[in-house]
Design a protein around this motif. Sequence first.
Motif, PDB file in Angstrom:
ATOM      1  N   LYS A  29       0.864  -1.177   0.000  1.00 28.96           N
ATOM      2  CA  LYS A  29       0.000   0.000   0.000  1.00 28.96           C
ATOM      3  C   LYS A  29       0.901   1.228   0.000  1.00 28.96           C
ATOM      4  CE  LYS A  29      -4.074  -1.982   2.115  1.00 28.96           C
ATOM      5  NZ  LYS A  29      -5.103  -1.860   3.129  1.00 28.96           N
ATOM      6  N   PRO A  30       1.392   1.610  -1.176  1.00 28.05           N
ATOM      7  CA  PRO A  30       2.365   2.702  -1.241  1.00 28.05           C
ATOM      8  C   PRO A  30       1.792   4.036  -0.794  1.00 28.05           C
ATOM      9  CG  PRO A  30       1.576   2.167  -3.427  1.00 28.05           C
ATOM     10  CD  PRO A  30       1.007   1.129  -2.499  1.00 28.05           C
ATOM     11  N   ALA A  31       2.621   4.807  -0.140  1.00 29.43           N
ATOM     12  CA  ALA A  31       2.233   6.158   0.254  1.00 29.43           C
ATOM     13  C   ALA A  31       1.989   6.978  -1.011  1.00 29.43           C
ATOM     14  CB  ALA A  31       3.344   6.785   1.098  1.00 29.43           C
ATOM     15  N   ALA A  32       1.083   7.909  -0.931  1.00 34.67           N
ATOM     16  CA  ALA A  32       0.678   8.702  -2.095  1.00 34.67           C
ATOM     17  C   ALA A  32       1.849   9.431  -2.756  1.00 34.67           C
ATOM     18  CB  ALA A  32      -0.403   9.698  -1.688  1.00 34.67           C
ATOM     19  N   HIS A  33       2.798   9.901  -1.959  1.00 34.21           N
ATOM     20  CA  HIS A  33       3.919  10.661  -2.525  1.00 34.21           C
ATOM     21  C   HIS A  33       4.825   9.813  -3.414  1.00 34.21           C
ATOM     22  CE1 HIS A  33       6.099   8.860   0.887  1.00 34.21           C
ATOM     23  NE2 HIS A  33       7.170   9.046   0.135  1.00 34.21           N
ATOM     24  N   GLN A  34       4.728   8.510  -3.333  1.00 30.43           N
ATOM     25  CA  GLN A  34       5.603   7.640  -4.129  1.00 30.43           C
ATOM     26  C   GLN A  34       5.320   7.739  -5.624  1.00 30.43           C
ATOM     27  OE1 GLN A  34       8.214   6.531  -3.035  1.00 30.43           O
ATOM     28  NE2 GLN A  34       8.038   5.629  -1.008  1.00 30.43           N
ATOM     29  N   ILE A  35       4.109   8.145  -5.999  1.00 29.19           N
ATOM     30  CA  ILE A  35       3.781   8.294  -7.427  1.00 29.19           C
ATOM     31  C   ILE A  35       4.703   9.320  -8.081  1.00 29.19           C
ATOM     32  CG2 ILE A  35       2.002   9.120  -9.051  1.00 29.19           C
ATOM     33  CD1 ILE A  35       1.458   6.310  -8.103  1.00 29.19           C
ATOM     34  N   ALA A  48       9.050  10.641 -11.896  1.00 27.95           N
ATOM     35  CA  ALA A  48      10.378  11.211 -12.136  1.00 27.95           C
ATOM     36  C   ALA A  48      11.330  10.168 -12.713  1.00 27.95           C
ATOM     37  CB  ALA A  48      10.943  11.791 -10.839  1.00 27.95           C
ATOM     38  N   MET A  49      11.307   8.967 -12.153  1.00 25.84           N
ATOM     39  CA  MET A  49      12.176   7.897 -12.651  1.00 25.84           C
ATOM     40  C   MET A  49      11.811   7.521 -14.084  1.00 25.84           C
ATOM     41  SD  MET A  49      12.109   4.307 -13.145  1.00 25.84           S
ATOM     42  CE  MET A  49      10.696   3.872 -12.145  1.00 25.84           C
ATOM     43  N   LEU A  50      10.516   7.358 -14.364  1.00 28.64           N
ATOM     44  CA  LEU A  50      10.091   6.999 -15.717  1.00 28.64           C
ATOM     45  C   LEU A  50      10.455   8.084 -16.724  1.00 28.64           C
ATOM     46  CD1 LEU A  50       6.580   5.419 -15.019  1.00 28.64           C
ATOM     47  CD2 LEU A  50       8.703   4.220 -15.611  1.00 28.64           C
ATOM     48  N   GLU A  51      10.301   9.324 -16.321  1.00 28.32           N
ATOM     49  CA  GLU A  51      10.670  10.446 -17.200  1.00 28.32           C
ATOM     50  C   GLU A  51      12.128  10.326 -17.629  1.00 28.32           C
ATOM     51  OE1 GLU A  51       9.932  13.775 -19.437  1.00 28.32           O
ATOM     52  OE2 GLU A  51       8.435  12.745 -18.216  1.00 28.32           O
ATOM     53  N   GLN A  52      12.996  10.045 -16.690  1.00 30.25           N
ATOM     54  CA  GLN A  52      14.419   9.918 -16.999  1.00 30.25           C
ATOM     55  C   GLN A  52      14.723   8.668 -17.822  1.00 30.25           C
ATOM     56  OE1 GLN A  52      16.720  10.368 -13.384  1.00 30.25           O
ATOM     57  NE2 GLN A  52      15.844  12.377 -12.972  1.00 30.25           N
TER      58      GLN A  52
END
Length: 188
Positions: free
Chosen positions: A157-163, A168-172
């Motif tokens: 259950k990832p914290a909302a800020h992880q999105i 950012a990672m996918l963008e790079q």
Amino acid sequence: MVKVAVIVGSTRPGRKALDVARWVMETASQRTDASFELVDIQDFKLPLLDEPVPPSMGQYSKPHTIAWAEKIAQYDGFVFVTPEYNHGTSGALKNAIDFLYKEWNNKAAGFVGYGSAGGARAIESLRLVMGELMVADVRAQVMLSLFTDFEKMTVFKPAAHQIKSVDAMLEQVVAWSGALAPLRESPR
């Protein structure tokens, strides 16, 4: 269009890597600048490295290696989803990476780690491996804590800020995968 594989980096029974990878795929599916595919190393049934010739020679002899090589060769970049086991990545993921060489070259990689320290040490160990394989690893990474991103350390259950970290990672990864295309297209 850039093609990126989201690689499930664990084969362990009860693994969380598949849940995490599916979550990354949900975020990735909203992008229009690349295509993404989930690749589960478990589907390839790779034994401990059993090729008689080093992967850098490109002389694969086993059907499982050939299938794995054909799969990985089709991508321009990768997102490795890795657990942290004993301050490193999973043995299964390291083994899967070690089967191949040229199929990894001149591509980009991002990392999503999870563990008690957010998978940071697993990611760091993978960065060293990527350098040897001529893979450009991106700076942005996703570090998921067993304490804050998993309920009772088991249910993801990832914290909302992880999105934001995933974006950012996918963008790079997408940008670097595209930028490295001329190197993949030129003969060596």
